[in-house]
Design a protein around this motif. Structure first.
Motif, PDB file in Angstrom:
ATOM      1  N   PHE A 110       5.003 -47.677  35.646  1.00 46.85           N
ATOM      2  CA  PHE A 110       6.199 -48.530  35.577  1.00 46.85           C
ATOM      3  C   PHE A 110       5.910 -49.875  36.222  1.00 46.85           C
ATOM      4  N   ALA A 111       5.257 -49.874  37.384  1.00 45.86           N
ATOM      5  CA  ALA A 111       4.928 -51.108  38.094  1.00 45.86           C
ATOM      6  C   ALA A 111       3.956 -51.964  37.286  1.00 45.86           C
ATOM      7  N   LYS A 112       2.943 -51.317  36.675  1.00 45.29           N
ATOM      8  CA  LYS A 112       1.979 -52.062  35.855  1.00 45.29           C
ATOM      9  C   LYS A 112       2.683 -52.783  34.710  1.00 45.29           C
ATOM     10  N   ARG A 113       3.628 -52.085  34.066  1.00 41.98           N
ATOM     11  CA  ARG A 113       4.331 -52.657  32.923  1.00 41.98           C
ATOM     12  C   ARG A 113       5.251 -53.805  33.358  1.00 41.98           C
ATOM     13  N   ILE A 114       5.966 -53.596  34.442  1.00 38.71           N
ATOM     14  CA  ILE A 114       6.914 -54.609  34.905  1.00 38.71           C
ATOM     15  C   ILE A 114       6.202 -55.862  35.404  1.00 38.71           C
ATOM     16  N   LEU A 115       5.100 -55.669  36.141  1.00 36.16           N
ATOM     17  CA  LEU A 115       4.380 -56.808  36.718  1.00 36.16           C
ATOM     18  C   LEU A 115       3.303 -57.347  35.789  1.00 36.16           C
ATOM     19  N   ASN A 116       3.121 -56.667  34.663  1.00 39.67           N
ATOM     20  CA  ASN A 116       2.079 -57.067  33.699  1.00 39.67           C
ATOM     21  C   ASN A 116       0.733 -57.219  34.404  1.00 39.67           C
ATOM     22  N   ASP A 117       0.416 -56.206  35.201  1.00 43.50           N
ATOM     23  CA  ASP A 117      -0.805 -56.234  36.015  1.00 43.50           C
ATOM     24  C   ASP A 117      -1.366 -54.815  36.082  1.00 43.50           C
ATOM     25  N   GLU A 118      -2.549 -54.624  35.511  1.00 47.63           N
ATOM     26  CA  GLU A 118      -3.157 -53.285  35.465  1.00 47.63           C
ATOM     27  C   GLU A 118      -3.564 -52.785  36.844  1.00 47.63           C
ATOM     28  N   SER A 119      -3.681 -53.687  37.798  1.00 39.22           N
ATOM     29  CA  SER A 119      -4.064 -53.258  39.149  1.00 39.22           C
ATOM     30  C   SER A 119      -2.846 -52.947  40.022  1.00 39.22           C
ATOM     31  N   ALA A 120      -1.645 -53.191  39.506  1.00 38.00           N
ATOM     32  CA  ALA A 120      -0.430 -52.993  40.297  1.00 38.00           C
ATOM     33  C   ALA A 120      -0.134 -51.512  40.506  1.00 38.00           C
ATOM     34  N   THR A 121       0.517 -51.226  41.613  1.00 37.25           N
ATOM     35  CA  THR A 121       0.980 -49.870  41.922  1.00 37.25           C
ATOM     36  C   THR A 121       2.465 -49.932  42.249  1.00 37.25           C
ATOM     37  N   LEU A 122       3.066 -48.763  42.438  1.00 33.36           N
ATOM     38  CA  LEU A 122       4.476 -48.730  42.815  1.00 33.36           C
ATOM     39  C   LEU A 122       4.684 -49.427  44.150  1.00 33.36           C
ATOM     40  N   GLU A 123       3.722 -49.284  45.049  1.00 30.69           N
ATOM     41  CA  GLU A 123       3.841 -49.958  46.347  1.00 30.69           C
ATOM     42  C   GLU A 123       3.785 -51.480  46.190  1.00 30.69           C
ATOM     43  N   LYS A 157      16.866 -48.892  47.166  1.00 27.92           N
ATOM     44  CA  LYS A 157      18.094 -49.133  46.411  1.00 27.92           C
ATOM     45  C   LYS A 157      17.882 -50.222  45.362  1.00 27.92           C
ATOM     46  N   ARG A 158      17.206 -51.311  45.752  1.00 31.50           N
ATOM     47  CA  ARG A 158      16.932 -52.400  44.804  1.00 31.50           C
ATOM     48  C   ARG A 158      16.026 -51.903  43.678  1.00 31.50           C
ATOM     49  N   LEU A 159      15.050 -51.057  44.002  1.00 25.22           N
ATOM     50  CA  LEU A 159      14.149 -50.505  42.992  1.00 25.22           C
ATOM     51  C   LEU A 159      14.906 -49.627  42.009  1.00 25.22           C
ATOM     52  N   ALA A 160      15.809 -48.794  42.519  1.00 24.82           N
ATOM     53  CA  ALA A 160      16.587 -47.902  41.650  1.00 24.82           C
ATOM     54  C   ALA A 160      17.495 -48.713  40.727  1.00 24.82           C
ATOM     55  N   GLU A 161      18.122 -49.749  41.262  1.00 23.98           N
ATOM     56  CA  GLU A 161      18.994 -50.600  40.442  1.00 23.98           C
ATOM     57  C   GLU A 161      18.192 -51.299  39.349  1.00 23.98           C
ATOM     58  N   PHE A 162      17.015 -51.759  39.719  1.00 20.17           N
ATOM     59  CA  PHE A 162      16.173 -52.455  38.743  1.00 20.17           C
ATOM     60  C   PHE A 162      15.704 -51.507  37.651  1.00 20.17           C
ATOM     61  N   ALA A 163      15.318 -50.288  38.054  1.00 19.66           N
ATOM     62  CA  ALA A 163      14.861 -49.301  37.073  1.00 19.66           C
ATOM     63  C   ALA A 163      15.972 -48.979  36.084  1.00 19.66           C
ATOM     64  N   LYS A 164      17.211 -48.938  36.586  1.00 21.68           N
ATOM     65  CA  LYS A 164      18.350 -48.668  35.699  1.00 21.68           C
ATOM     66  C   LYS A 164      18.560 -49.825  34.727  1.00 21.68           C
ATOM     67  N   GLN A 165      18.419 -51.060  35.239  1.00 23.14           N
ATOM     68  CA  GLN A 165      18.582 -52.235  34.376  1.00 23.14           C
ATOM     69  C   GLN A 165      17.529 -52.277  33.274  1.00 23.14           C
ATOM     70  N   GLN A 166      16.320 -51.820  33.598  1.00 20.18           N
ATOM     71  CA  GLN A 166      15.215 -51.878  32.637  1.00 20.18           C
ATOM     72  C   GLN A 166      15.206 -50.694  31.676  1.00 20.18           C
ATOM     73  N   ALA A 167      16.022 -49.707  31.959  1.00 17.14           N
ATOM     74  CA  ALA A 167      16.001 -48.487  31.142  1.00 17.14           C
ATOM     75  C   ALA A 167      16.474 -48.775  29.724  1.00 17.14           C
ATOM     76  N   PRO A 168      15.830 -48.153  28.728  1.00 15.87           N
ATOM     77  CA  PRO A 168      16.274 -48.342  27.334  1.00 15.87           C
ATOM     78  C   PRO A 168      17.583 -47.609  27.078  1.00 15.87           C
ATOM     79  N   TYR A 169      18.333 -48.107  26.115  1.00 17.18           N
ATOM     80  CA  TYR A 169      19.563 -47.425  25.705  1.00 17.18           C
ATOM     81  C   TYR A 169      19.225 -46.316  24.712  1.00 17.18           C
ATOM     82  N   LYS A 170      19.833 -45.160  24.906  1.00 21.16           N
ATOM     83  CA  LYS A 170      19.648 -44.033  23.981  1.00 21.16           C
ATOM     84  C   LYS A 170      21.002 -43.398  23.701  1.00 21.16           C
ATOM     85  N   ALA A 171      21.123 -42.810  22.526  1.00 23.00           N
ATOM     86  CA  ALA A 171      22.387 -42.176  22.143  1.00 23.00           C
ATOM     87  C   ALA A 171      22.712 -41.021  23.080  1.00 23.00           C
TER      88      ALA A 171
END
Length: 418
Positions: free
Chosen positions: A245-258, A130-144
């Motif tokens: 998505f995890a790599k971008r958010i954590l700014n870490d190329e070794s990061a995974t979703l887990e 649930k926290r992951l889904a909420e965060f993904a929504k917060q990070q989502a770009p706005y589109k028309a």
């Protein structure tokens, strides 16, 4: 100057004595003569020198009492508390509370009998998702949105606006391609409501009134017109979180979703532990520590703490209730009695924590306080620099430091870091 010392207990004293008005008058004359001429011109009232003289004499009164009682200055605790001040035709009578630091014996202290039992929280998998889904929504770009429509409450409208007062554009009153969620009340009252029903490409002029207490004095209470151009409605379109998505958010190329889920799991666990600590563990630990120690409390500091708590309560009352409370001595003293135990417990636990922190080697420096305030600002959407400066300007850094020391000590006693 004659000062009588009454020893109340091993740390509390009452200094009593009178000072002739002639002494205060002589001091006032001395201060006036020594003052630069510019001071007389700026504040010629004689009351100024009388007040300064009274303050100086009060200091000498305290010094005389300290000498009489043979109390070393370094053992004093807090500020002297003025119990009684009576002025008559010939003299001023003082009664003053003085306290020295109590001895808090922590040498053989054990905690086993007061540590509350608890189970350390573990984040549930569904809460992490649930926290992951909420965060993904917060990070989502706005589109028309796909299909244009008129503005409704809750929509995120992209607009240009330009504000005018008496036909003249004012500073800070314009923007282009501004995203405004309708109904968020982020603009002045009446602004967002007048955008309802606008169609794509529509121009509209609206009239609003800045509140009388608006932060900018130049705009407060003024009527303004805003020219609005409505472009489109946008919405956030969250992506499905994955390793990229995890790599971008954590700014870490070794990061995974887990890896990202692990971060959220730690956050949730910390949040739940914090709630458990504040609501249950901390109150129980404080109660246990209060019962373990018995030492006299500094009366001057207790009375000052009662004063502060009563002021807080009075400020919450209506003007009529404030007047009634201050004028009704029985009601006023009842209010003081109602908070006395809380004030005493607060002073006692502060002294216990200070002694225990020294014994256990728990220390909090200014950098830790600033770091904690910065985190608080980030979590509440405040300006971190302004919050830190507010604490410094209002002498709140010491209080914040004591609070952090208490939490750090209690965390160590409860075994949070094990």
């Amino acid at each position: 100057m004659k000062v009588t010392v009454e020893k109340v207990d091993e740390i509390n004293y009452i200094f009593k004595g009178s000072v002739d008005n002639s002494v205060i008058e002589a001091k006032a004359a001395q201060l006036k003569e020594a003052a630069p001429e510019s001071v007389d011109e700026e504040n010629p009232a004689p009351e100024r020198f009388e007040q300064d003289a009274a303050g100086a004499i009060f200091g000498e009164f305290i010094d005389a009492g300290m000498k009489e009682a043979n109390i070393p200055v370094e053992t004093l605790l807090g500020q002297p508390g003025l119990k009684k001040y009576e002025k008559n035709d010939s003299s001023v009578y003082f009664e003053v509370d003085i306290a020295t630091s109590p001895t808090v014996n922590v040498e053989n202290i054990t905690y086993d009998d007061i540590i509350p039992s608890y189970t350390k929280p573990v984040a549930k998998a569904e809460d992490v998702e649930k926290r992951l889904a909420e965060f993904a929504k917060q990070q989502a770009p706005y589109k028309a949105i796909a299909t244009p429509k008129a503005i409704e409450s809750g929509d995120v409208a992209v607009i240009d606006f330009k504000g005018f007062i008496d036909g003249v554009a004012f500073e800070g009153g314009s923007a282009e391609n501004f995203k405004l969620q309708i109904g968020s009340q982020s603009f002045i009252p009446g602004f967002e409501e007048q955008l309802l029903g606008m169609e794509y490409g529509e121009d509209r002029t609206i009239t609003v009134h800045f509140p009388k207490d608006y932060q900018s004095p130049e705009l407060a209470g003024k009527e303004a017109q805003f020219e609005i151009k409505f472009h489109e409605i946008q919405e956030q379109q969250p992506e499905d979180p994955d390793d990229d998505f995890a790599k971008r958010i954590l700014n870490d190329e070794s990061a995974t979703l887990e890896t990202l889920k692990g971060k959220f799991s730690d956050q949730i666990t910390a949040d739940e532990l914090s709630q458990l600590y504040e609501n249950e563990l901390k109150p129980q630990l404080i109660k246990g520590l209060l019962g373990k120690f018995d030492f006299p409390l500094p009366n001057n500091i207790v009375e000052q703490e009662i004063d502060a708590k009563v002021r807080q309560q009075v400020q919450k009352l209506t003007p009529e209730e404030q007047k009634s409370t201050v004028e009704d001595k029985e009601k006023f003293f009842a209010m003081r009695d109602a908070v006395r135990q809380e004030a005493q417990d607060g002073i006692k636990i502060a002294l216990i924590v200070e002694a225990l922190a020294k014994k256990e080697g728990v220390d909090v420096d200014e950098n830790e306080v600033i770091s904690a305030l910065t985190h608080q600002a980030m979590m509440t959407g405040q300006d971190a620099h302004k919050l830190v400066q507010y604490y410094k300007d209002n002498n709140l850094m010491k209080s914040a430091q004591l609070g952090l020391t208490e939490d750090k000590l209690f965390g160590q006693i409860l075994g949070f870091n094990k």
